[in-house]
Design a protein around this motif. Structure first.
Motif, PDB file in Angstrom:
ATOM      1  N   ASP A 146      76.040  66.783  80.991  1.00 30.15           N
ATOM      2  CA  ASP A 146      75.142  67.094  80.401  1.00 30.15           C
ATOM      3  C   ASP A 146      74.673  67.199  78.949  1.00 30.15           C
ATOM      4  OD1 ASP A 146      72.291  69.790  81.199  1.00 30.15           O
ATOM      5  OD2 ASP A 146      73.412  70.222  79.482  1.00 30.15           O
ATOM      6  N   GLN A 147      73.742  66.954  78.429  1.00 32.27           N
ATOM      7  CA  GLN A 147      73.197  67.120  76.911  1.00 32.27           C
ATOM      8  C   GLN A 147      72.448  68.797  77.133  1.00 32.27           C
ATOM      9  OE1 GLN A 147      70.552  64.936  75.458  1.00 32.27           O
ATOM     10  NE2 GLN A 147      71.401  64.211  73.716  1.00 32.27           N
TER      11      GLN A 147
ATOM     12  N   SER B  79      65.820  76.478  83.413  1.00 30.94           N
ATOM     13  CA  SER B  79      66.399  76.969  83.460  1.00 30.94           C
ATOM     14  C   SER B  79      67.057  77.799  82.628  1.00 30.94           C
ATOM     15  CB  SER B  79      67.953  76.359  84.497  1.00 30.94           C
ATOM     16  OG  SER B  79      67.581  75.552  85.564  1.00 30.94           O
TER      17      SER B  79
ATOM     18  N   ILE C 139      63.903  84.970  88.513  1.00 34.20           N
ATOM     19  CA  ILE C 139      63.227  86.376  89.701  1.00 34.20           C
ATOM     20  C   ILE C 139      63.071  84.845  91.256  1.00 34.20           C
ATOM     21  CG2 ILE C 139      61.326  87.316  90.923  1.00 34.20           C
ATOM     22  CD1 ILE C 139      59.710  87.488  88.055  1.00 34.20           C
TER      23      ILE C 139
ATOM     24  N   PHE D 148      73.347  61.600  79.183  1.00 32.83           N
ATOM     25  CA  PHE D 148      73.001  60.208  80.028  1.00 32.83           C
ATOM     26  C   PHE D 148      72.149  59.019  80.004  1.00 32.83           C
ATOM     27  CE2 PHE D 148      72.606  57.842  83.509  1.00 32.83           C
ATOM     28  CZ  PHE D 148      73.775  57.248  84.615  1.00 32.83           C
TER      29      PHE D 148
ATOM     30  N   GLY E 123      60.654  73.209  91.890  1.00 27.81           N
ATOM     31  CA  GLY E 123      59.435  73.983  91.264  1.00 27.81           C
ATOM     32  C   GLY E 123      59.815  74.911  90.615  1.00 27.81           C
TER      33      GLY E 123
ATOM     34  N   CYS F 288      65.913  79.043  91.683  1.00 24.37           N
ATOM     35  CA  CYS F 288      67.091  80.093  91.526  1.00 24.37           C
ATOM     36  C   CYS F 288      67.700  80.575  93.164  1.00 24.37           C
ATOM     37  CB  CYS F 288      66.561  81.775  91.176  1.00 24.37           C
ATOM     38  SG  CYS F 288      66.667  81.664  89.523  1.00 24.37           S
TER      39      CYS F 288
HETATM   40  C1  LIG Z   1      58.212  79.500  82.387  1.00 25.79           C
HETATM   41  C2  LIG Z   1      59.437  79.284  83.291  1.00 25.79           C
HETATM   42  C3  LIG Z   1      59.519  80.985  84.343  1.00 25.79           C
HETATM   43  C4  LIG Z   1      60.034  80.276  85.328  1.00 25.79           C
HETATM   44  N1  LIG Z   1      61.361  81.530  85.910  1.00 25.79           N
HETATM   45  C5  LIG Z   1      61.151  81.039  87.808  1.00 25.79           C
HETATM   46  C6  LIG Z   1      62.057  81.980  88.632  1.00 25.79           C
HETATM   47  O1  LIG Z   1      61.535  83.460  87.772  1.00 25.79           O
HETATM   48  N2  LIG Z   1      62.542  81.835  89.261  1.00 25.79           N
HETATM   49  C7  LIG Z   1      62.468  80.827  89.729  1.00 25.79           C
HETATM   50  O2  LIG Z   1      63.374  80.497  90.915  1.00 25.79           O
HETATM   51  N3  LIG Z   1      62.645  79.577  89.534  1.00 25.79           N
HETATM   52  C8  LIG Z   1      61.508  80.076  88.117  1.00 25.79           C
HETATM   53  N4  LIG Z   1      61.491  78.608  87.340  1.00 25.79           N
HETATM   54  C9  LIG Z   1      62.003  77.123  87.923  1.00 25.79           C
HETATM   55  C10 LIG Z   1      62.932  77.597  87.350  1.00 25.79           C
HETATM   56  O3  LIG Z   1      63.138  77.267  86.412  1.00 25.79           O
HETATM   57  C11 LIG Z   1      63.307  75.286  88.443  1.00 25.79           C
HETATM   58  O4  LIG Z   1      63.026  75.211  89.659  1.00 25.79           O
HETATM   59  C12 LIG Z   1      65.071  75.361  87.755  1.00 25.79           C
HETATM   60  O5  LIG Z   1      65.235  75.910  86.808  1.00 25.79           O
HETATM   61  C13 LIG Z   1      65.001  73.554  87.742  1.00 25.79           C
HETATM   62  O6  LIG Z   1      66.868  73.599  87.694  1.00 25.79           O
HETATM   63  P1  LIG Z   1      66.917  72.085  87.122  1.00 25.79           P
HETATM   64  O7  LIG Z   1      68.712  72.579  87.535  1.00 25.79           O
HETATM   65  O8  LIG Z   1      66.592  71.206  89.360  1.00 25.79           O
HETATM   66  O9  LIG Z   1      66.658  71.427  86.239  1.00 25.79           O
HETATM   67  P2  LIG Z   1      66.905  72.114  84.348  1.00 25.79           P
HETATM   68  O10 LIG Z   1      66.707  73.639  84.085  1.00 25.79           O
HETATM   69  O11 LIG Z   1      65.675  71.430  83.423  1.00 25.79           O
HETATM   70  O12 LIG Z   1      68.706  71.244  84.147  1.00 25.79           O
HETATM   71  C14 LIG Z   1      68.678  70.000  84.435  1.00 25.79           C
HETATM   72  C15 LIG Z   1      69.536  69.882  83.196  1.00 25.79           C
HETATM   73  O13 LIG Z   1      69.653  68.603  83.444  1.00 25.79           O
HETATM   74  C16 LIG Z   1      69.794  68.181  81.618  1.00 25.79           C
HETATM   75  N5  LIG Z   1      70.165  66.575  81.749  1.00 25.79           N
HETATM   76  C17 LIG Z   1      68.850  65.921  82.126  1.00 25.79           C
HETATM   77  N6  LIG Z   1      68.488  64.837  81.425  1.00 25.79           N
HETATM   78  C18 LIG Z   1      69.638  64.687  81.117  1.00 25.79           C
HETATM   79  C19 LIG Z   1      70.127  64.044  80.080  1.00 25.79           C
HETATM   80  N7  LIG Z   1      69.580  61.672  80.339  1.00 25.79           N
HETATM   81  N8  LIG Z   1      71.699  63.336  80.090  1.00 25.79           N
HETATM   82  C20 LIG Z   1      71.977  64.673  80.171  1.00 25.79           C
HETATM   83  N9  LIG Z   1      71.779  66.338  80.547  1.00 25.79           N
HETATM   84  C21 LIG Z   1      70.629  65.979  80.960  1.00 25.79           C
HETATM   85  C22 LIG Z   1      69.140  69.225  81.199  1.00 25.79           C
HETATM   86  O14 LIG Z   1      69.793  69.149  79.780  1.00 25.79           O
HETATM   87  C23 LIG Z   1      69.543  70.392  81.916  1.00 25.79           C
HETATM   88  O15 LIG Z   1      70.947  71.223  81.224  1.00 25.79           O
HETATM   89  C24 LIG Z   1      60.900  79.245  85.852  1.00 25.79           C
HETATM   90  C25 LIG Z   1      60.642  77.783  84.930  1.00 25.79           C
HETATM   91  C26 LIG Z   1      59.685  77.866  84.342  1.00 25.79           C
HETATM   92  C27 LIG Z   1      59.625  76.990  83.218  1.00 25.79           C
END
Ligand SMILES: Cc1cc2nc3c(=O)[nH]c(=O)nc-3n(C[C@H](O)[C@H](O)[C@H](O)COP(=O)(O)OP(=O)(O)OC[C@H]3O[C@@H](n4cnc5c(N)ncnc54)[C@H](O)[C@@H]3O)c2cc1C
Length: 368
Positions: free
Chosen positions: A49-50, A57, A63, A182, A329, A333
């Protein structure tokens, strides 16, 4: 495992390769829970993870709301995922020595008379997550509102801001984290798994958020990325007991700091915060909250959302060593922990993935 290679100067070089069952790309909420359940299942893994400031997240409010939309219908799979999330975050929090989840209720100030009617109609039909207050004036000393309010109860607030760094330290302490970018051009698919630089693994799983939408294995999937913004405001005297909603959500973050958001933008040039949103948030606070406030921070991030609002989970039909855990999406959480455990059970026992989430539903697109 040792193997011989040749250095650029022509003489043989011996590299020491590390083998893991699973290589995970990304430590957002998805990569966190995926690795957590792999650990519990005794499946070896490494996370790459970068460190990036504005991932979904890190910008999310955290919420878990059991109802959604103007008609206040129950969220998809909420009966299963909400109690599961409660247990999952409590166990993770206990392991990390932090509070990972808090129970709250949402005070839902009706923005229009129509919204009041919709809430009350829904309440008559089903009271499981809804309540109407005995005193409609209860919040008048702190908020401006014209049409009363309803309550959504219970909801959960996930302390992502504490979980993500604490889990990162947990991984680093166990030597299970590489903090680096990555780079897909170094990924090789082999008959018995994958190779990435000095690593070999039986499988790789991308939980890399929006990056997966430009990954050559998955870019044809119907992602529907959307951008959201939030501000963090200091508001002395506002209780941290509830989430307050009036179009935007005002969410207790830490001490006297509150998160305020958000927006859903499907067309955008970049993931930068915009002055327009900050102004809008400022006006919202001015018009809604009867206390002085100070905006401390402002961020934006892009949600890894999908066209049919269902996750992307599972393994590529043509390259079964390559997996995806993504597409959460607006619901990372609640759906993250549930589908992380399902994916690990699938790896362990071959138990099927939910057809609505399994990426094999896009077999034709993925094998094109
Ligand atoms: C403003 C806002 C409010 C939100 N509020 C809520 C809420 O209240 N409740 C809820 O359930 N959801 C909410 N969400 C949605 C929620 O944020 C996402 O569904 C969730 O965080 C997605 O998680 P993820 O782990 O799939 O992706 P991410 O959180 O994007 O994590 C991906 C990780 O991969 C790493 N990464 C990516 N590419 C590379 C690479 N090439 N090399 C190394 N590392 C890499 C990134 O650095 C990151 O750490 C909200 C989103 C936003 C934008």
């Amino acid at each position: 495992m040792f193997y011989a290679g040749h250095s650029s100067k022509g003489w043989p070089a011996y590299f020491c390769t590390m083998h893991k069952d699973i290589l995970i790309v990304g430590q957002g909420i998805c990569g966190t829970f995926l690795s957590w359940y792999l650990e519990q299942a005794g499946i070896s893994y490494l996370v790459i993870d970068q460190l990036q400031a504005n991932t979904a997240s890190k910008v999310a409010a955290g919420i878990i709301n059991p109802v959604t939309g103007r008609r206040i219908v129950k969220t998809w799979m909420i009966e299963e995922v909400m109690p599961f999330a409660h247990e999952a975050y409590n166990s993770l929090g206990a392991e990390l020595g932090i509070t990972a989840i808090e129970q709250k209720s949402i005070v839902d100030f009706y923005a229009t008379p129509q919204m009041k009617l919709a809430f009350e109609k829904r309440y008559q039909d089903d009271q499981q997550y809804l309540a109407v207050p005995s005193d409609e004036n209860y919040w008048r000393h702190l908020f401006n509102y014209d049409f009363g309010y309803g309550e959504i109860d219970p909801c959960y607030l996930i302390r992502l801001q504490d979980i993500l760094p604490a889990y990162r330290t947990h991984l680093a302490n166990k030597d299970l984290l590489r903090e680096e970018l990555f780079e897909q051009e170094h990924l090789q698919v082999q008959p018995d798994g994958i190779r990435y630089k000095d690593l070999t693994a039986s499988r790789i799983i991308f939980s890399d958020g929006i990056a997966a939408a430009s990954n050559s294995y998955f870019q044809n999937l119907p992602f529907a990325l959307n951008k959201g913004e939030a501000v963090w405001a200091e508001i002395d005297g506002l209780p941290a007991t509830h989430i307050f909603k009036k179009g935007f959500n005002l969410v207790p973050w830490k001490d006297n700091i509150f998160w305020l958001g958000s927006t859903y933008l499907w067309e955008f040039d970049n993931d930068n915060p915009t002055p327009g949103f900050k102004q809008f948030a400022h006006n919202w606070l001015l018009q809604t909250v009867k206390l002085p406030f100070k905006i401390l921070d402002h961020k934006a991030a892009v949600r890894p959302a999908t066209l049919e609002r269902r996750p992307f989970v599972g393994f590529h039909p043509q390259y079964p060593a390559i997996g995806l855990f993504n597409g959460m999406g607006t619901k990372g959480c609640s759906l993250g922990p549930w589908f992380a455990r399902q994916l690990v059970q699938h790896l362990q026992t071959g138990a099927p993935l939910a057809p609505e989430a399994d990426i094999r539903r896009f077999q034709r697109i993925l094998t094109r």
